[in-house]
Write a protein that holds these residues in place. Sequence first.
Motif, PDB file in Angstrom:
ATOM      1  N   CYS A 186      18.832  14.482   8.123  1.00 48.29           N
ATOM      2  CA  CYS A 186      17.809  14.972   9.064  1.00 48.29           C
ATOM      3  C   CYS A 186      18.255  14.798  10.517  1.00 48.29           C
ATOM      4  CB  CYS A 186      16.491  14.218   8.877  1.00 48.29           C
ATOM      5  SG  CYS A 186      15.689  14.567   7.320  1.00 48.29           S
ATOM      6  N   LYS A 230      18.177  17.984  12.802  1.00 48.20           N
ATOM      7  CA  LYS A 230      17.322  18.107  13.982  1.00 48.20           C
ATOM      8  C   LYS A 230      18.170  18.444  15.205  1.00 48.20           C
ATOM      9  CE  LYS A 230      13.241  18.261  13.168  1.00 48.20           C
ATOM     10  NZ  LYS A 230      13.826  19.093  12.129  1.00 48.20           N
ATOM     11  N   GLU A 279      18.672  21.812  15.451  1.00 51.25           N
ATOM     12  CA  GLU A 279      17.390  22.504  15.649  1.00 51.25           C
ATOM     13  C   GLU A 279      17.067  23.507  14.549  1.00 51.25           C
ATOM     14  OE1 GLU A 279      16.784  23.973  19.670  1.00 51.25           O
ATOM     15  OE2 GLU A 279      14.647  23.497  19.601  1.00 51.25           O
ATOM     16  N   ASN A 280      17.329  23.087  13.290  1.00 54.30           N
ATOM     17  CA  ASN A 280      16.891  23.914  12.161  1.00 54.30           C
ATOM     18  C   ASN A 280      15.389  23.741  11.975  1.00 54.30           C
ATOM     19  OD1 ASN A 280      19.499  24.824  11.352  1.00 54.30           O
ATOM     20  ND2 ASN A 280      19.878  22.810  10.438  1.00 54.30           N
ATOM     21  N   VAL A 281      14.745  24.763  11.440  1.00 54.85           N
ATOM     22  CA  VAL A 281      13.340  24.605  11.059  1.00 54.85           C
ATOM     23  C   VAL A 281      13.343  23.739   9.801  1.00 54.85           C
ATOM     24  CG1 VAL A 281      11.254  25.789  10.275  1.00 54.85           C
ATOM     25  CG2 VAL A 281      12.693  26.842  12.016  1.00 54.85           C
ATOM     26  N   CYS A 282      12.526  22.676   9.812  1.00 58.20           N
ATOM     27  CA  CYS A 282      12.519  21.735   8.688  1.00 58.20           C
ATOM     28  C   CYS A 282      12.079  22.460   7.415  1.00 58.20           C
ATOM     29  CB  CYS A 282      11.562  20.584   8.987  1.00 58.20           C
ATOM     30  SG  CYS A 282      11.487  19.375   7.657  1.00 58.20           S
ATOM     31  N   TYR A 324      10.662  21.306   4.887  1.00 56.55           N
ATOM     32  CA  TYR A 324       9.313  20.909   4.474  1.00 56.55           C
ATOM     33  C   TYR A 324       8.271  21.769   5.183  1.00 56.55           C
ATOM     34  CZ  TYR A 324      11.152  17.013   1.830  1.00 56.55           C
ATOM     35  OH  TYR A 324      11.811  16.257   0.896  1.00 56.55           O
ATOM     36  N   GLN A 325       8.592  22.254   6.379  1.00 54.97           N
ATOM     37  CA  GLN A 325       7.657  23.135   7.080  1.00 54.97           C
ATOM     38  C   GLN A 325       7.678  24.539   6.500  1.00 54.97           C
ATOM     39  OE1 GLN A 325       8.410  22.687  11.309  1.00 54.97           O
ATOM     40  NE2 GLN A 325       7.109  20.877  11.345  1.00 54.97           N
ATOM     41  N   LYS A 326       8.692  24.801   5.662  1.00 52.30           N
ATOM     42  CA  LYS A 326       8.735  26.095   4.982  1.00 52.30           C
ATOM     43  C   LYS A 326       8.282  25.925   3.539  1.00 52.30           C
ATOM     44  CE  LYS A 326      12.951  27.720   7.273  1.00 52.30           C
ATOM     45  NZ  LYS A 326      14.275  28.248   6.908  1.00 52.30           N
ATOM     46  N   ILE A 361       6.697  11.832  -0.653  1.00 52.46           N
ATOM     47  CA  ILE A 361       6.773  13.141   0.013  1.00 52.46           C
ATOM     48  C   ILE A 361       7.020  14.241  -1.025  1.00 52.46           C
ATOM     49  CG2 ILE A 361       8.128  14.563   1.619  1.00 52.46           C
ATOM     50  CD1 ILE A 361       8.646  11.890   3.184  1.00 52.46           C
ATOM     51  N   ASN A 366       4.010  14.861  -2.994  1.00 58.61           N
ATOM     52  CA  ASN A 366       3.063  15.584  -2.151  1.00 58.61           C
ATOM     53  C   ASN A 366       3.398  17.081  -2.075  1.00 58.61           C
ATOM     54  OD1 ASN A 366       0.825  15.586  -0.533  1.00 58.61           O
ATOM     55  ND2 ASN A 366       1.934  15.030   1.339  1.00 58.61           N
ATOM     56  N   TYR A 367       4.673  17.383  -2.239  1.00 62.18           N
ATOM     57  CA  TYR A 367       5.089  18.788  -2.223  1.00 62.18           C
ATOM     58  C   TYR A 367       5.125  19.381  -3.628  1.00 62.18           C
ATOM     59  CZ  TYR A 367       5.750  19.173   2.740  1.00 62.18           C
ATOM     60  OH  TYR A 367       5.506  19.246   4.090  1.00 62.18           O
TER      61      TYR A 367
END
Lengths: 350, 253
Positions: free
Chosen positions: B166, B170, B173-176, B178-180, B222, B225-226
């Motif tokens: 991570c 970061k 600057e990749n989109v995480c 988990y946000q996808k 986590i 949760n996903y």
Amino acid sequence: MERYAKISKKDFNRWLESLEDHGKLYGPKKKDGRHVFRPIKDVKELDLNYISTILPPKKYYFPQKERLLKFKIKPFKTAKAIRKFEEFVLFGVHTCDIAGIQCMDVVFRQEPLDANYINRKDRMTTVGIECLTPCDKYANCVSMGNHVPKGGYDIMLTDVGNKYIIHINSAKAESILRQRSYIKKCISADRYLLDAVRKKKEKIFKEEFIGRLTELYAVFSKLYDSEIWKDVGKRCVGCGNCTAVCPTCYCFDVLDEVSLNLNDGLRYRLWNSCQMDDFAKVAGGEDFRPGRSARQRHRYYRKFKYPIDKFSRYFCTGCGRCSRTCMAEINLTETVNSLIREHRNVSIGI
Amino acid sequence: MKKSKAKVAFFDFTDCEGCQLQIVNLNTVLLDILEHIEIVNFREAMSEPRDDYDIAVIEGSISTEHDIKRITGIRKQAKVVIALGACATIGGVNAIKNRTPLNISLMRVYKDKADKFKTIAVKPIDQVIKVDYYIHGCPVHPNEVAEVFKCLLLGKKYDVPNYPVCVECKMNENVCLYQKEQNCMGPVTRAGCNSWCVNNGNICYGCRGLIDNPANDAQNDILANYGLDVNEIIDKFTLYTAVEKKYVKEIKE
């Protein structure tokens, strides 16, 4: 020049295009459903309607990996790693991120001055954009007082319908506005529009914390040993996202890299974070801050306690990035509010 | 007088030989490295191997008694041993067989001929011999290969990053993921690959192994949760690190 000017939206791109004489243009752009600051080659790519970018603009004045020094081993010689720093315009910065810039300034302008930071920062022109609606459930900018412009920029733009009101805040700002016929003087009606926008904001921007900042200082002074930190630590996965995306986290490590001729090298600094396992380790393997609870607590104290003692400034800007990026769903506003509640309960003896 | 070059030999054990291929893929960087070393044995890239090596680059995991004898012999001769790739450094994909009792694994693969194959539980090579340098990954990353060779030639230690993927992801600057609404082993996986997979649109599978003190419990929560169930979470944790039985046990408990 006056302190305020205006530009019609139809002239906006014209102005953007004229900025190339003042250096490279960076601004928010779409990426995979999120936004990031990137070089703007075509002004149509710029998207000013955005929720905080993945990384704050700190990457432009405090890059992820930055060259500090060039060296040769035999014969031993050192030289500047960067001969010339470039002029650039950072466009479309939110007020929370401008607060972040102000925090970094306080840190890097202390003695001994940080030459790389200052070299970059002095060549930066900051153009802010005022948020007119709260962005999402993660931000806590209102409680931090950063949802309205409070200086720290060259120009601030406020959208008042078919035009932007321009707040001119520096000599640099004047240089990127002058000799452009489409930049007009503000008349009193324009000032009235600006006041109306601000009044409307007062109604829709609500404080996120249940207590004021003054109370917060007392809370953090008392609750160092709270169980809340244990809970946060238990959920924390230690990925370091929260510190990487924070506009005021500035820790770095210094490393040397030698090229394959085994003689020429480069010393650089690399972002580092208090959330990392080796961060507080010293020779002999002793760790001064073992465990994720202590590390998370440290992060919060570096925003809400230590910088107030040292710089009289809160180092949380309210941008909400740390909460937004956390896959373990550790939410800064929730943590702070739990602390305030616990402190109130302790005070009245529950 | 020209300084004599260190003699390097490549050896492979249980693996796909893809990490050796990565050495060939170094292209011009390999030529720069060859200014300082001489390769005397490299099955994928040369004929007429020789045995006069000082440095052994070992790919693959240990999975037979014969492997143990062979690698012990290599260690006796080599002044320096480099473990190349996930199989050698952490056991890798082929260690998945350790998740089930050996006789069952053998039956699954070899059926009625199971008794003809004398294999043992998979081990990373440092469970048999001392390793001086580790190059993690499946496959290894060219930049890290070059970095390790530089350290070797300068006579210094190579510090394998002890922070998660991570951190690099970061910085890129990749989109995480988990946000996808995807999941990823980045939070507990050892960095050093510059978030190679995520940069290219994939997820992190954990091929570099876990960091020293991974927050397994938090990562477990986590993933749950996903939407992952216990078995899927175990699969995530043991795709590359099945050698470390404790992960399977910890999650089940």
